[in-house]
Write an enzyme that holds these catalytic residues in place. Sequence first.
Site, PDB file in Angstrom:
ATOM      1  N   HIS A 193       0.840  -1.226  -0.121  1.00 57.57           N
ATOM      2  CA  HIS A 193      -0.079  -0.040   0.026  1.00 57.57           C
ATOM      3  C   HIS A 193       0.828   1.333  -0.035  1.00 57.57           C
ATOM      4  CE1 HIS A 193      -2.418   3.161   1.750  1.00 57.57           C
ATOM      5  NE2 HIS A 193      -3.619   2.454   1.092  1.00 57.57           N
ATOM      6  N   ASP A 319     -11.258   1.844  -0.897  1.00 56.55           N
ATOM      7  CA  ASP A 319     -10.317   2.806  -0.133  1.00 56.55           C
ATOM      8  C   ASP A 319     -10.873   3.636   1.105  1.00 56.55           C
ATOM      9  OD1 ASP A 319      -7.785   3.557   0.463  1.00 56.55           O
ATOM     10  OD2 ASP A 319      -7.693   5.215  -1.045  1.00 56.55           O
TER      11      ASP A 319
HETATM   12  C1  1DF Z   1      -4.981   8.864   1.412  1.00 59.32           C
HETATM   13  C2  1DF Z   1      -5.219   8.055   0.346  1.00 59.32           C
HETATM   14  C3  1DF Z   1      -4.470   8.399   2.533  1.00 59.32           C
HETATM   15  C4  1DF Z   1      -4.985   6.740   0.686  1.00 59.32           C
HETATM   16  C5  1DF Z   1      -4.324   7.098   2.764  1.00 59.32           C
HETATM   17  O1  1DF Z   1      -3.814   6.484   3.825  1.00 59.32           O
HETATM   18  C6  1DF Z   1      -4.753   6.281   1.824  1.00 59.32           C
HETATM   19  C7  1DF Z   1      -5.246  10.648   1.139  1.00 59.32           C
HETATM   20  C8  1DF Z   1      -3.083   7.327   4.687  1.00 59.32           C
HETATM   21  O2  1DF Z   1      -5.993  10.828   0.541  1.00 59.32           O
HETATM   22  O3  1DF Z   1      -4.541  11.127   1.870  1.00 59.32           O
HETATM   23  O4  1DF Z   1      -4.451   4.850   2.084  1.00 59.32           O
HETATM   24  N1  1DF Z   1      -5.206   5.812  -0.688  1.00 59.32           N
HETATM   25  O5  1DF Z   1      -4.955   4.861  -0.648  1.00 59.32           O
HETATM   26  O6  1DF Z   1      -5.520   6.599  -1.762  1.00 59.32           O
HETATM   27 MN    MN Z   2      -5.471   3.171   0.600  1.00 56.68          MN
END
Ligand code: 1DF
Ligand code: MN
Length: 360
Positions: A193, A319
């Site tokens: 991830h 997500d």
């Molecule tokens: C964000 C997006 C943050 C995802 C995430 O984990 C995350 C974000 C802190 O938008 O800041 O898992 N993502 O996977 O797109």
């Molecule tokens: Mn994510």
Amino acid sequence: MSIENDVKALRTGGQHGYLRIATEEAFAPPEMIRMYRRMIRNGEIKDPGFLSLWGFYAFSKSPRAKFIFDSLQDLGEKRLADMDERGIDKQIIALTSPGTQILKRDQAVALAELANDQLAEACRKYPDRFAGMAACAPQDGKAAAKEIERGVSKLGFNSVIINSHTNGHYLDEPQFWPILEAAEALDVPIYIHPNTPPKAMIKPMLDAGLDGAIYGFGVETSLHALRLITRGVLDRFPKLQIIIGHMGEALPFWQYRIDYMHAATVRSKRYDVMLPLQRKPSEYLRENYYMTNSGVAWEPAIKFTQATVGVDRVVYAMDYPYQCDPEEVVALDAMKMSAATKKKFFQTNAEKLFKLKKKK
Ligand code: 1DF
Ligand code: MN
């Protein structure tokens, strides 16, 4: 029918022909959030990516940040209500980024155990709605392998979460091989991830506000996935399966060029660190990678990946809680795709990959 009506009509239960299993869904133990807040306030953590990401989510009063902050810490009724509202039958839940990976080794090892125990308890309580990924502390490769083993054999997890780099280090480096060895031996996939880019990569992204999920996440994670291929680690662990989100972090689109330039570079012996591989880079993508569409509710990108990587390797993800608009579920339901392929995408690929129907 209007989109509002389509959103209202979202239901769990599969009457439309498939269950929706969302496979990149995040949670955070309240203890971890408290630790993050304390360490940001007292200046203990200096990593610029971490400060950019959690300096925002741990303190911002914006409605989006508040929703995310609250939802991450809930493994009960709120999460279930949000799933019901969005038509999500099951979440595969993992410790949110960067999880343990920003902490000192002993703290990280302890947090992995605490997070796994909390998540396992929620999965036992709601076995039809939740499944979990095992967290670990890559800072200690041997301890991480042990915790993965405990997660799979005692806690019922069938996958591992790694939030990309650990202090600028990547899973192809030998100190992490115990993790890869354990995952391969236990036959569980590793979900790589995103994390914010490490210090050595982040400056020009931060300067433009592009370090997070908009771009920096994808660049850093696709680099990680590509290093596992080009550094030869998948020749050493050929059965290992890796999951990457965000429609393969754009790697499907790069396949042709990577294959061409890898062959040309190896032939001309330009780098000592780039050795011949047993397969073409794109063959590893088709044989060792699964790709979820987290954050990419976009039919052309999903279909391109199905066509070039394979319909059995493209898996639905939402997500939650970072990006969880019900309109996206409506759009994905409406994709022009055979019923058989759509069921693989939303349901059966995930059931196989995460061994969801294993007999007790
Ligand atoms: C964000 C997006 C943050 C995802 C995430 O984990 C995350 C974000 C802190 O938008 O800041 O898992 N993502 O996977 O797109
Ligand atoms: Mn994510």
